[in-house]
Write a protein that holds these residues in place. Structure first.
Motif, PDB file in Angstrom:
ATOM      1  N   TRP A   1       0.824  -1.210   0.000  1.00 48.72           N
ATOM      2  CA  TRP A   1       0.000   0.000   0.000  1.00 48.72           C
ATOM      3  C   TRP A   1       0.853   1.253   0.000  1.00 48.72           C
ATOM      4  O   TRP A   1       1.888   1.310   0.663  1.00 48.72           O
ATOM      5  CB  TRP A   1      -0.899   0.056   1.230  1.00 48.72           C
TER       6      TRP A   1
ATOM      7  N   ARG B   1      -1.909   1.096  -4.656  1.00 47.94           N
ATOM      8  CA  ARG B   1      -1.033  -0.028  -4.371  1.00 47.94           C
ATOM      9  C   ARG B   1       0.054  -0.154  -5.431  1.00 47.94           C
ATOM     10  O   ARG B   1      -0.114   0.262  -6.568  1.00 47.94           O
ATOM     11  CB  ARG B   1      -1.815  -1.330  -4.308  1.00 47.94           C
TER      12      ARG B   1
ATOM     13  N   TYR C   1      -3.071  -5.980   2.216  1.00 50.42           N
ATOM     14  CA  TYR C   1      -1.755  -6.008   1.583  1.00 50.42           C
ATOM     15  C   TYR C   1      -0.717  -5.514   2.583  1.00 50.42           C
ATOM     16  O   TYR C   1      -1.034  -4.926   3.611  1.00 50.42           O
ATOM     17  CB  TYR C   1      -1.716  -5.115   0.337  1.00 50.42           C
TER      18      TYR C   1
END
Length: 115
Positions: free
Chosen positions: A60, A77, A97
């Motif tokens: 991220w 991202r 993530y």
């Protein structure tokens, strides 16, 4: 977004275009041997939290890409998919993530204190 794009160019010599996947041969090797040591870190699904480690490294950014008309594309991202595809794009924040904190300037040894 700009930091990810600049990072990719510094490591691979390839200039990314936001929201467009770019083929970069041996991407995993290039990012792993870089000073950042980016690896395949997997993800947690937004639907049920299931973990998967399928050869992706997704990280991220610390910014939003939210648009008033699209509540799902609210995060940015950077991802390495397989060994040859790299992109920086908007995606929904409900996916789990990795986050890699990177300081622009290294700490001086005097700034580090141990208990």
């Amino acid at each position: 977004v700009e930091e990810f794009i600049l990072m990719v160019k510094a490591i691979t010599g390839v200039e990314l275009v936001y929201a467009t996947a770019q083929t970069i041969p041996d991407a995993w090797i290039k990012f792993y041997v870089s000073p950042l040591k980016l690896t395949a870190c997997g993800q947690a699904a937004n639907t049920n939290g299931a973990l998967s480690f399928d050869g992706r490294g997704i990280y991220w950014a610390n910014m939003s890409a939210a648009h008033a008309s699209n509540v799902y594309n609210n995060g940015v991202r950077f991802y390495i998919l397989g060994n040859n595809s790299v992109a920086v794009n908007p995606y929904q924040r409900t996916n789990g993530y990795a986050v890699r904190c990177i300081k622009d300037k290294p700490l001086a040894s005097a700034e580090i204190s141990l208990p």
